[in-house]
Motif scaffolding. Structure first.
Motif, PDB file in Angstrom:
ATOM      1  N   GLU A 289      45.619  16.825 -16.313  1.00  0.00           N
ATOM      2  CA  GLU A 289      45.248  17.487 -15.060  1.00  0.00           C
ATOM      3  C   GLU A 289      45.203  18.997 -15.240  1.00  0.00           C
ATOM      4  N   GLU A 290      46.166  19.545 -15.998  1.00  0.00           N
ATOM      5  CA  GLU A 290      46.159  20.980 -16.250  1.00  0.00           C
ATOM      6  C   GLU A 290      44.949  21.383 -17.070  1.00  0.00           C
ATOM      7  N   GLY A 291      44.597  20.562 -18.075  1.00  0.00           N
ATOM      8  CA  GLY A 291      43.427  20.862 -18.882  1.00  0.00           C
ATOM      9  C   GLY A 291      42.140  20.804 -18.090  1.00  0.00           C
ATOM     10  N   THR A 292      42.042  19.851 -17.171  1.00  0.00           N
ATOM     11  CA  THR A 292      40.851  19.745 -16.330  1.00  0.00           C
ATOM     12  C   THR A 292      40.731  20.948 -15.407  1.00  0.00           C
ATOM     13  N   LYS A 293      41.844  21.396 -14.832  1.00  0.00           N
ATOM     14  CA  LYS A 293      41.816  22.583 -13.988  1.00  0.00           C
ATOM     15  C   LYS A 293      41.428  23.810 -14.802  1.00  0.00           C
ATOM     16  N   PHE A 294      41.907  23.890 -16.035  1.00  0.00           N
ATOM     17  CA  PHE A 294      41.573  25.023 -16.890  1.00  0.00           C
ATOM     18  C   PHE A 294      40.071  25.065 -17.172  1.00  0.00           C
ATOM     19  N   VAL A 295      39.490  23.916 -17.496  1.00  0.00           N
ATOM     20  CA  VAL A 295      38.046  23.857 -17.744  1.00  0.00           C
ATOM     21  C   VAL A 295      37.272  24.224 -16.480  1.00  0.00           C
TER      22      VAL A 295
END
Length: 402
Positions: A268-274
């Protein structure tokens, strides 16, 4: 005054029996299917797996809708001591952001008028002095930030970025008429501009499907990440070899990151970062422009005489007017870009012009004092609106969140 202590019982109390359901609820459970009745009586577990959801829908929920409704309602409106002062500062910062349209419009208008005069006089070679690649970079930055602010429903910033897109595209039209910009690149740019303006305003009014908006966000994310390293590399081309590898490498990494996010392979953190990359890359593009200008001034000090002090003052004013709104809504990306452009692109170039005796001492120190007082007023007024103890508290909330 001492705080009374809370004494815990030695033995846990016996749990009270569950309250009986109302008559209309039991009737609904008896008439509903078993699965629906279970949902009505038994709450869902917080750790229930969501693997049955499609990865695209998961990404859409994370990037478009954000946190759950309960979390959003508990953090969207801060607790302030004086709601009247908070609302007044809210209205005032929105007006400041809207007023920024004036200096930004005046900033590009002289270039458009000059190009029009040269075209009417048949002097097409004069337009070759305007680099179309640099204008295209600014246009992509405006489109990316327009998407960012349209999603946040920041009307003043949306108007500023829209004027930036239109005015920059007008210059590119003139460069294409002078055959300074190649026709294939101009046609592709026109398609992107038309699609970008249409999709952003449909999204602003909530008239666009979520999947179509995700495709546009992925497009500007890949485009921004491909352009940013290439522009940074090209700035120092006289000292490093000319190459397109930075853009190709960063663009390939961006495509892989977006594809993994769309397939649900990231956390979820990686998706928000992208999802935040498009806004940050656009901000970094604008932040790099004054760096490139000051590097050019360092290599060729004689070029400083060709800079317009009025244009630099307009850049400082336009970006400075958006700083209070960015601080008020605690948008670190917006604040970083506006503060950097106001200080470095506006005041920094004025400082270079002062060092090389292109502007007077009175003009430089007057603009310096005005910028310092404006930033101080912003922090002081924001501190009062939120009821904080000091401006450092407002800066801490802006940088690290609440």
């Amino acid at each position: 005054m001492s705080v009374p202590s809370l004494r815990l019982p030695l033995r846990p109390s016996r749990p009270s029996p569950p309250a009986p359901l109302p008559r209309h609820a039991t009737a609904a459970c008896s008439l509903a299917p078993p699965s629906l009745a279970a949902l009505l009586v038994k709450p869902l577990a917080s750790g229930a797996p969501a693997s049955h959801l499609h990865p695209v829908l998961l990404l859409h929920q994370r990037r478009r809708h954000g946190p759950p409704v309960v979390a959003a309602t508990t953090t969207s409106k801060p607790v302030v001591k004086d709601p009247k002062k908070y609302e007044d500062w809210d209205s005032m910062t929105a007006k400041f952001a809207g007023t920024a349209n004036v200096p930004f419009l005046l900033l590009q208008l002289p270039q458009i008028v000059l190009n029009a005069r040269n075209l009417l006089a048949g002097n097409k070679t004069a337009l070759f002095a305007v680099p179309w690649l640099g204008m295209l970079t600014g246009l992509l930055g405006n489109l990316s930030l327009l998407s960012y602010f349209a999603k946040k429903k920041e009307t003043g910033a949306v108007i500023v970025q829209t004027l930036g897109v239109i005015s920059t595209y007008a210059v590119l039209v003139q460069l294409a008429m002078a055959e300074s910009m190649p026709a294939p690149q101009f046609v592709a740019t026109s398609v992107v501009v038309a699609a970008g303006l249409l999709l952003n305003f449909l999204n602003y009014f909530g008239w666009i499907p979520g999947k179509l908006w995700l495709l546009w966000e992925d497009f500007i994310t890949v485009g921004g990440l491909a352009v940013l390293p290439q522009v940074m590399w090209s700035t120092f081309v006289p000292f490093i070899p000319n190459s397109v590898l930075p853009g190709l490498i960063s663009g390939s990494v961006a495509v892989a990151a977006v594809a993994m996010a769309r397939m649900g392979k990231l956390s979820e953190e990686g998706t928000k970062f992208v999802g935040s990359l498009s806004g940050w890359t656009a901000t970094l593009l604008f932040m790099w422009m004054p760096v490139a200008q000051m590097w050019t001034n360092y290599l060729n000090p004689s070029n400083i005489k060709g800079l317009s002090a009025f244009s630099m003052l307009l850049a400082m004013l336009g970006n400075g007017l958006m700083i209070p709104r960015a601080v008020f809504i605690r948008d670190l990306m917006w604040f970083t870009g506006s503060f950097w452009a106001s200080v470095l692109q506006g005041w920094g170039n004025l400082a270079c012009m002062y060092c090389f005796n292109s502007i007077s001492k009175e003009f430089f120190f007057a603009t310096t004092a005005g910028l310092v007082l404006w930033i101080g007023f912003t922090l002081w007024r924001d501190t009062i609106a939120y009821g904080n103890s000091s401006p450092m508290t407002s800066l801490k909330e802006l940088i690290f969140g609440k």
